[in-house]
Scaffold this active site. Structure first.
Site, mmCIF file in Angstrom:
data_model
loop_
_atom_site.group_PDB
_atom_site.id
_atom_site.type_symbol
_atom_site.label_atom_id
_atom_site.label_comp_id
_atom_site.label_asym_id
_atom_site.label_seq_id
_atom_site.Cartn_x
_atom_site.Cartn_y
_atom_site.Cartn_z
ATOM 1 N N LYS A 1 41.607 47.466 37.575
ATOM 2 C CA LYS A 1 41.557 46.863 36.246
ATOM 3 C C LYS A 1 40.930 45.480 36.303
ATOM 4 O O LYS A 1 39.982 45.179 35.567
ATOM 5 C CB LYS A 1 42.959 46.764 35.632
ATOM 6 C CG LYS A 1 42.957 46.242 34.200
ATOM 7 C CD LYS A 1 44.343 45.879 33.708
ATOM 8 C CE LYS A 1 44.655 44.431 34.019
ATOM 9 N NZ LYS A 1 45.839 43.915 33.311
ATOM 10 N N ASP B 1 43.949 48.678 30.587
ATOM 11 C CA ASP B 1 45.176 47.898 30.477
ATOM 12 C C ASP B 1 46.183 48.715 29.668
ATOM 13 O O ASP B 1 45.947 49.896 29.355
ATOM 14 C CB ASP B 1 44.907 46.528 29.858
ATOM 15 C CG ASP B 1 44.573 46.592 28.365
ATOM 16 O OD1 ASP B 1 44.353 47.712 27.838
ATOM 17 O OD2 ASP B 1 44.539 45.530 27.731
#
Length: 226
Positions: free
Chosen positions: A112, A130
């Site tokens: 991420k 996310d």
């Protein structure tokens, strides 16, 4: 749905303030379990105090922890940030690398964080999974996967690569402004006709309109005919 989101959010961007790949890396580490707004309140003093990887590598832990305390989990984050500075010095001449294979080896980095840095600091397309992104793409039945890496790959097969970074921003914007976890603003959502989960939130326009957040609110409500 991606094209519709582009109409709703024609101007998308990383909501973390930064000017360099290192600043974005540190800000993204700080953003774990913390709002971007809070991170942006902390980073001006932090970036001024630690201008480069060497400064982070040699940081006094107590001082660093105090500067980032309000972002939560500050001890773990301080460990990651100091480790990041050290790793950059030892392996990358003090510079943040521009390849995901290298980024994911750094302290504080997962896919991420790597995709945030690649997409926004280097212009390399990446999907940022996310909590908002994962929640929305499952709500839309784009995938049933829950593992962020599997979500990233599943969605990546649906959307052309050049769109990955913009798609990430659009989905995250939509999750923060309209498609809330507990009470989505279904009645004024631009995706209402395409969303398999329509009705999870209020479908009455007046009730839904009160749930919309952010600077794009007038534009979003205008698109909903309000």
């Amino acid at each position: 749905m991606n094209r519709t989101l582009a109409t709703a959010f024609p101007e998308v961007y990383c909501e973390l303030d930064f000017t360099t790949p290192l600043e974005l890396s540190v800000a993204t580490i700080l953003s774990a379990q913390c709002t971007d707004v809070r991170v942006n309140m902390v980073t001006p003093a932090l970036f001024a105090r630690y201008p480069d990887a060497a400064a982070y590598a040699g940081a006094d832990r107590t001082e660093l922890e105090e500067l980032i305390r309000s972002t939560g989990f500050y001890r773990n984050k301080a460990t990651s940030i100091i480790g990041l500075g050290q790793a950059l010095l030892e392996r990358f001449d003090g510079e943040v690398p521009g390849r995901i294979e290298d980024l994911v080896t750094l302290p504080g980095f997962g896919r991420k964080t790597a995709n945030v840095v690649l997409g926004n600091a280097f212009g390399v397309p990446g999907i940022t999974v996310d909590t908002h992104f994962g929640r929305l793409v499952r709500r839309w039945n784009w995938t049933t996967e829950t593992d962020p890496v599997k979500v990233e790959h599943a969605v990546g097969e649906l959307i052309e690569r050049t769109q990955w970074t913009e798609l990430s921003h659009r989905v995250i914007f939509h999750g923060r402004r309209v498609c809330h976890a507990k009470k989505p603003a279904c009645g004024v959502c631009v995706l209402a006709t395409d969303c398999p989960s329509f009705g999870e939130g209020p479908t009455d326009k007046e009730a839904a309109a009160k749930l919309v957040k952010g600077p794009e609110t007038p534009h979003l409500l205008a698109l909903a005919g309000m």
